[in-house]
Write a protein that holds these residues in place. Sequence first.
Motif, PDB file in Angstrom:
ATOM      1  N   GLN A 167       0.833  -1.186   0.000  1.00  0.00           N
ATOM      2  CA  GLN A 167       0.000   0.000   0.000  1.00  0.00           C
ATOM      3  C   GLN A 167       0.880   1.253   0.000  1.00  0.00           C
ATOM      4  O   GLN A 167       2.007   1.224   0.492  1.00  0.00           O
ATOM      5  N   PRO A 168       0.423   2.346  -0.607  1.00  0.00           N
ATOM      6  CA  PRO A 168       1.244   3.568  -0.651  1.00  0.00           C
ATOM      7  C   PRO A 168       1.690   3.994   0.739  1.00  0.00           C
ATOM      8  O   PRO A 168       0.915   3.958   1.700  1.00  0.00           O
ATOM      9  N   GLY A 169       2.956   4.371   0.854  1.00  0.00           N
ATOM     10  CA  GLY A 169       3.475   4.810   2.137  1.00  0.00           C
ATOM     11  C   GLY A 169       4.900   4.343   2.365  1.00  0.00           C
ATOM     12  O   GLY A 169       5.518   3.735   1.484  1.00  0.00           O
ATOM     13  N   PRO A 170       5.438   4.606   3.554  1.00  0.00           N
ATOM     14  CA  PRO A 170       6.841   4.281   3.844  1.00  0.00           C
ATOM     15  C   PRO A 170       7.181   2.800   3.680  1.00  0.00           C
ATOM     16  O   PRO A 170       8.265   2.464   3.203  1.00  0.00           O
ATOM     17  N   GLN A 171       6.276   1.893   4.087  1.00  0.00           N
ATOM     18  CA  GLN A 171       6.592   0.472   3.964  1.00  0.00           C
ATOM     19  C   GLN A 171       6.771   0.068   2.505  1.00  0.00           C
ATOM     20  O   GLN A 171       7.648  -0.739   2.173  1.00  0.00           O
TER      21      GLN A 171
END
Length: 256
Positions: A167-171
């Motif tokens: 999912q979009p984001g730091p991970q």
Amino acid sequence: MILPMAPPSITLYDVPSAAPEAWAPNIWRIRLILNYKRLPYRTVWVEFHDVERAMRAIHAAPTSAGRDGRPIYALPAISVPHHSTGAPMVLSNVAAIAEYLEVTFPARPVFPEGSRALQVVFVQYLSEVVLQPLLPIMVPLTHFRLPPRAQAHFRGSAPMPMPPHLQPGPQNEQAWQAVKDKFDALASMLDKNNGLDGDGVVAMGRELSYADFAICSVLIWIERVAPHDGWARIRSWSGGRWVRLWDRCKDYMDVL
């Protein structure tokens, strides 16, 4: 474009996505070799949930065994007429298929003389080291691209949510950075071919080989399954090296 001059004598078994289109990297490795060697063949599409039934029907050997000892059937597989009897002969392991095609059809070799052992080690390194951080990204994305019945074959009755690292984001960024680090390290190794030893694009220096097709099959997997996230990223990595390799292989990407 590769145009076969004789009726196909080789059958390549492949698994479609929902598109449908060819995407599976191990199968693409064999397709690239077939196209490179200019061997006439035809593709038979087998849905994931039908692979075991289809392989048993053509008397293919299982490719591995599960923890419970149950035989596991997987693609790629090819069927070819036996050179003396004409009876169908089935091979169902990517390494065994590549070896058979090289020995039986030595023109336009993918294992130049004296390179077989080194190329096998290279492909093992690619699978066990370089691609490890890519699998947690690509396996779920591939699942979502399969037809609904094939998805259910893997997940059972419960729906599979999108993993947090996709999912979009730091991970998500961290996951792709780990992949980039491995690809950059591989590029540094291959860059040693720059100059008198080669053009810096292909693994053997100047001519395409089995190692290049192993890499390119993964690039095709990413481009087909994750064109906007994965392939868009990889195009800019390592100074555009992977796009240049793609361009060297694109003449052999026909699906016959």
